[in-house]
Design an enzyme around this catalytic site. Structure first.
Site, PDB file in Angstrom:
ATOM      1  N   GLN A  51       5.016   3.003   0.867  1.00  0.00           N
ATOM      2  CA  GLN A  51       6.963   2.775   0.792  1.00  0.00           C
ATOM      3  C   GLN A  51       7.031   3.711   1.562  1.00  0.00           C
ATOM      4  OE1 GLN A  51       8.168   2.037  -2.749  1.00  0.00           O
ATOM      5  NE2 GLN A  51       8.784   4.490  -3.262  1.00  0.00           N
ATOM      6  N   ASP A  96      -1.496  -4.219  13.910  1.00  0.00           N
ATOM      7  CA  ASP A  96      -0.867  -5.090  12.544  1.00  0.00           C
ATOM      8  C   ASP A  96       0.727  -5.550  13.395  1.00  0.00           C
ATOM      9  OD1 ASP A  96      -0.599  -5.849   9.809  1.00  0.00           O
ATOM     10  OD2 ASP A  96       0.008  -4.363   9.493  1.00  0.00           O
ATOM     11  N   ILE A 124       1.000  -1.398   0.117  1.00  0.00           N
ATOM     12  CA  ILE A 124       0.054  -0.345  -0.059  1.00  0.00           C
ATOM     13  C   ILE A 124       0.647   0.960   0.015  1.00  0.00           C
ATOM     14  CG2 ILE A 124      -1.649   1.198   1.757  1.00  0.00           C
ATOM     15  CD1 ILE A 124      -3.301  -1.318   1.853  1.00  0.00           C
TER      16      ILE A 124
END
Length: 541
Positions: free
Chosen positions: A134, A284, A132
């Site tokens: 960088q 996450d 998604i």
């Protein structure tokens, strides 16, 4: 047309990784069989890999939406075989970076000024790249080191197309799967869509990081990088640059002299504290997003550094309470309590026989307790309970998917750091302490004081409303109206509501008796008992 092209690409990738056998007896199997002659044979190196590895590689190639889908599936071990679920846990969506010059242009667009004007230095070679976004290293005027996160170009359009395709597949599952009403595929897709929407919103990610940092500011256990808002925009997020060792690099941790058992225990305690104290947890938390402070002064008391705040989780007060109580019941081996909690929470229908469910829970849990607790996987116990509860019409709770995934990740990270960790030993004291504080008498009075202005505003209306309600009961005119969606919750909590009503009636009666009592002692004694009964009626934990 675009959906058809995307579907064709998905089918090609599945065939190229030899995954058509996983879709046997599904509507997709016939189409894949027709397409097989037009797709090159599976490469020898890929064909030799286990099916879980092949599926993981295929999902990574298909992009972010399928990576997230695989991560969700890794928590649903009642739906996928254990070998596949174990491999899907490893999904960390590492992909090939896009051009640094393109990233530079996107940062300039987001900030509304040239990179040379905003930063003292900006490295076009990315530090890290995911599906998604960088991350690029930079330096602010004055020399402060930062990192700049920028979204991939066109990623929002790709995700939109893939979500549309997944919704179409969810419709097929709803029509063909015998347990579709329990799996609730459309709600699973909606949860994935919401998760990805959060990751595409860098402002929201910055806000998540700010809240987590505020919750743990000054902590010796966890560090959250500071957001630099003046250098952030809609498509770029700038944060303080931190340095550490990835939690899964055990060789580097040993070389740095880090106390790994202490670190593993810290990871577990932090997770339960975030969920049950703060109700705001990093969702996450795979090893790539958990670093360890490499400061030599912290070798014996290592500090965690968290990264990537696009996905955070929160629970409703009801789910938070029932989840905490379920964990405590598991720790205490109170199988009947586990069964009762599942029904009271509305996760299972009120028609389930508690004794039968208790026996099923005992059959799952008891074999684990014959081993040392350091060898027992809490995540594995929960998965087995979940699978058993399916037979008793357990309904999937989409709001708990993130928590399930995070629990699996946390346990995986902690056992990588210390294979002998007793997760039960570390988690239980944290939960007990939080529950004592949250449901203490001091907390009750604090909550009552917070709601006092609201109660004072509504108090003048209470006698009239109470008289009106009692009159309706006497005349048999009381009417109950509700939506069908309310029925399950009402059935699940009917017993508790009846008990609270009884305590409320007793409390009011005692308070009235206290007023009419002929001696002062009666005032205090009956009044005190009445107050306790009313407090018990109000108390919901």
């Amino acid at each position: 047309m675009k959906s058809m092209l995307r579907a064709r690409r998905i089918g090609t990738v599945l065939l190229r990784y030899g995954l058509d056998d996983l879709l046997a007896d599904t509507p997709a199997a016939r189409w894949l069989k027709l397409a097989r002659p037009f797709v090159p044979r599976v490469a020898a190196g890929i064909a030799q890999q286990p099916r879980g590895v092949r599926l993981r590689l295929a999902l990574q190639e298909l992009g972010p939406i399928f990576v997230k889908f695989g991560q969700v599936l890794s928590t649903r071990r009642d739906l996928v075989p254990a070998d596949i679920a174990a491999e899907l846990v490893l999904l960390q969506d590492r992909v090939k970076p896009f051009a640094g010059e393109q990233a530079r242009a996107l940062v300039e667009k987001a900030l509304g000024r040239p990179v040379e004007e905003a930063f003292e230095a900006f490295d076009i070679t990315p530090l890290a790249s995911a599906s998604i976004a960088q991350v690029h290293a930079a330096r602010l005027p004055g020399g402060r080191e930062v990192v700049v996160k920028v979204l991939r170009p066109g990623i929002d359009r790709q995700i939109e197309q893939d979500i549309a395709l997944l919704n179409a597949l969810a419709g097929v599952v709803e029509r063909t799967h015998p347990r579709a009403e329990k799996i609730r595929p459309r709600e699973v897709v909606a949860e994935i869509e919401a998760t990805l929407a959060a990751e595409l919103d860098l402002h929201r990610e910055g806000a998540n990081a700010s809240v987590l940092r505020r919750n743990w500011l000054g902590s010796r256990e966890l560090y959250i990088p500071e957001v630099v808002w003046d250098y952030s925009g809609e498509g770029a997020l700038t944060l303080e640059r931190v340095h550490g060792i990835p939690a899964d690099d055990t060789a580097a941790l040993d070389a740095a002299g880090i106390n790994r058992p202490a670190l593993a225990a810290n990871v577990v305690r932090l997770f339960y504290t975030q969920v049950f104290r703060d109700n705001f947890f990093h969702a996450d938390a795979h090893a790539g997003n958990i670093w360890v402070d490499s400061d030599p002064a912290r070798r014996s008391d290592p500090r965690i550094i968290a990264l990537d705040f696009g996905i955070v989780g929160q629970l409703s007060p009801q789910d938070q309470y029932y989840l905490a109580e379920n964990f405590m019941a598991i720790f205490q081996r109170d199988y009947r309590r586990i069964a009762e909690l599942h029904v009271q929470a509305g996760w299972m229908p009120a028609t389930v026989r508690i004794e039968e469910l208790e026996a099923a829970v005992r059959g799952v849990c008891e074999p684990y307790f014959t081993r040392p607790l350091s060898q027992v996987s809490l995540a594995e116990v929960l998965v087995k309970l979940f699978r058993t509860a399916q037979r008793y019409q357990l309904t999937l709770q989409p709001q708990l998917i993130l928590l399930q995934k995070t629990l699996l990740n946390i346990e995986g990270v902690s056992r990588t750091l210390d294979p002998q960790i007793d997760i039960w030993k570390e988690a239980q004291p944290v939960l007990e302490k939080i529950l004592r504080e949250r449901y203490s008498l001091r907390r009750v009075f604090k909550e009552a004081r917070r709601h006092l202005p609201e109660l004072a505003t509504q108090a003048p209306e209470m006698p009239r409303l109470l008289h009106q309600w009692l009159q309706q009961q006497v005349d048999g005119q009381h009417q109950l109206s509700m939506r069908s969606a309310d029925l399950q919750a009402i059935n699940a909590s009917l017993q508790r509501l009846q008990q609270r009503l009884i305590y409320a009636v007793i409390g009011v009666g005692l308070m009235i008796a206290a007023v009419l009592a002929p001696i002062p002692l009666g005032h205090w004694g009956l009044g005190g008992l009445g107050a306790l009964a009313l407090l018990r009626a109000w108390w919901r934990r």
